[in-house]
Design a protein around this motif. Structure first.
Motif, PDB file in Angstrom:
ATOM      1  N   ASN A 192       0.843  -1.186   0.000  1.00  0.00           N
ATOM      2  CA  ASN A 192       0.000   0.000   0.000  1.00  0.00           C
ATOM      3  C   ASN A 192       0.879   1.237   0.000  1.00  0.00           C
ATOM      4  N   TRP A 193       1.389   1.591  -1.163  1.00  0.00           N
ATOM      5  CA  TRP A 193       2.255   2.755  -1.291  1.00  0.00           C
ATOM      6  C   TRP A 193       1.434   3.960  -1.726  1.00  0.00           C
ATOM      7  N   THR A 194       1.812   5.120  -1.203  1.00  0.00           N
ATOM      8  CA  THR A 194       1.202   6.374  -1.642  1.00  0.00           C
ATOM      9  C   THR A 194       2.136   7.036  -2.653  1.00  0.00           C
ATOM     10  N   VAL A 195       1.673   8.123  -3.217  1.00  0.00           N
ATOM     11  CA  VAL A 195       2.508   8.861  -4.173  1.00  0.00           C
ATOM     12  C   VAL A 195       3.792   9.323  -3.497  1.00  0.00           C
ATOM     13  N   SER A 196       3.692   9.752  -2.249  1.00  0.00           N
ATOM     14  CA  SER A 196       4.898  10.212  -1.545  1.00  0.00           C
ATOM     15  C   SER A 196       5.879   9.064  -1.331  1.00  0.00           C
ATOM     16  N   ASP A 197       5.386   7.844  -1.120  1.00  0.00           N
ATOM     17  CA  ASP A 197       6.280   6.687  -0.996  1.00  0.00           C
ATOM     18  C   ASP A 197       7.068   6.478  -2.281  1.00  0.00           C
ATOM     19  N   PHE A 198       6.381   6.591  -3.411  1.00  0.00           N
ATOM     20  CA  PHE A 198       7.067   6.429  -4.694  1.00  0.00           C
ATOM     21  C   PHE A 198       8.079   7.551  -4.924  1.00  0.00           C
ATOM     22  N   LEU A 199       7.732   8.763  -4.538  1.00  0.00           N
ATOM     23  CA  LEU A 199       8.658   9.889  -4.709  1.00  0.00           C
ATOM     24  C   LEU A 199       9.903   9.735  -3.841  1.00  0.00           C
ATOM     25  N   VAL A 200       9.705   9.322  -2.594  1.00  0.00           N
ATOM     26  CA  VAL A 200      10.848   9.136  -1.689  1.00  0.00           C
ATOM     27  C   VAL A 200      11.723   7.986  -2.174  1.00  0.00           C
ATOM     28  N   ALA A 201      11.107   6.871  -2.542  1.00  0.00           N
ATOM     29  CA  ALA A 201      11.873   5.727  -3.029  1.00  0.00           C
ATOM     30  C   ALA A 201      12.619   6.079  -4.310  1.00  0.00           C
ATOM     31  N   GLY A 202      11.949   6.770  -5.215  1.00  0.00           N
ATOM     32  CA  GLY A 202      12.599   7.197  -6.456  1.00  0.00           C
ATOM     33  C   GLY A 202      13.751   8.146  -6.193  1.00  0.00           C
ATOM     34  N   GLY A 203      13.554   9.055  -5.251  1.00  0.00           N
ATOM     35  CA  GLY A 203      14.629   9.988  -4.896  1.00  0.00           C
ATOM     36  C   GLY A 203      15.827   9.283  -4.288  1.00  0.00           C
ATOM     37  N   LEU A 204      15.550   8.333  -3.392  1.00  0.00           N
ATOM     38  CA  LEU A 204      16.641   7.563  -2.783  1.00  0.00           C
ATOM     39  C   LEU A 204      17.414   6.769  -3.831  1.00  0.00           C
ATOM     40  N   LEU A 205      16.684   6.045  -4.681  1.00  0.00           N
ATOM     41  CA  LEU A 205      17.335   5.219  -5.694  1.00  0.00           C
ATOM     42  C   LEU A 205      18.085   6.064  -6.712  1.00  0.00           C
ATOM     43  N   LEU A 206      17.457   7.122  -7.182  1.00  0.00           N
ATOM     44  CA  LEU A 206      18.107   7.984  -8.164  1.00  0.00           C
ATOM     45  C   LEU A 206      19.305   8.699  -7.551  1.00  0.00           C
TER      46      LEU A 206
END
Length: 96
Positions: A33-47
């Motif tokens: 159950n990910w929110t948009v902010s979860d995807f943004l944080v994960a994307g930021g960390l990975l990138l």
């Protein structure tokens, strides 16, 4: 120069593909159950980790130093991810 651009494209595609895993998981299970902010944080960390590793590869010439720095970056990424996911260390950073 062409090889460096290919690595940047590979980093960005890898981040996108990794983020597809929870997105697809959300379609089949209520446990993901990910929110948009979860995807943004994960994307930021990975990138951020990927681009930092790319900078290390481009600038550090000594192989041992380069490997050590890449391992440190990977460890920081994994520890940060674990803290954000389940609050391993119980810091306010994880929302505890």
């Amino acid at each position: 120069m062409l090889t460096q651009n290919k690595r940047l494209i590979t980093i960005m595609l890898s981040v996108g593909l990794l983020l597809l895993i929870p997105l697809i998981g959300m379609q089949f299970s209520n446990d993901v159950n990910w929110t948009v902010s979860d995807f943004l944080v994960a994307g930021g960390l990975l990138l951020g980790a990927g681009l930092t590793i790319e900078i290390v590869i481009r600038t550090i010439k000594k192989k041992q130093t380069r490997i050590l720095l890449i391992l440190i970056i990977a460890a920081i990424l994994l520890l940060t991810w674990a803290e954000l996911a389940v609050g391993v260390f119980g810091t306010p950073f994880a929302g505890s």
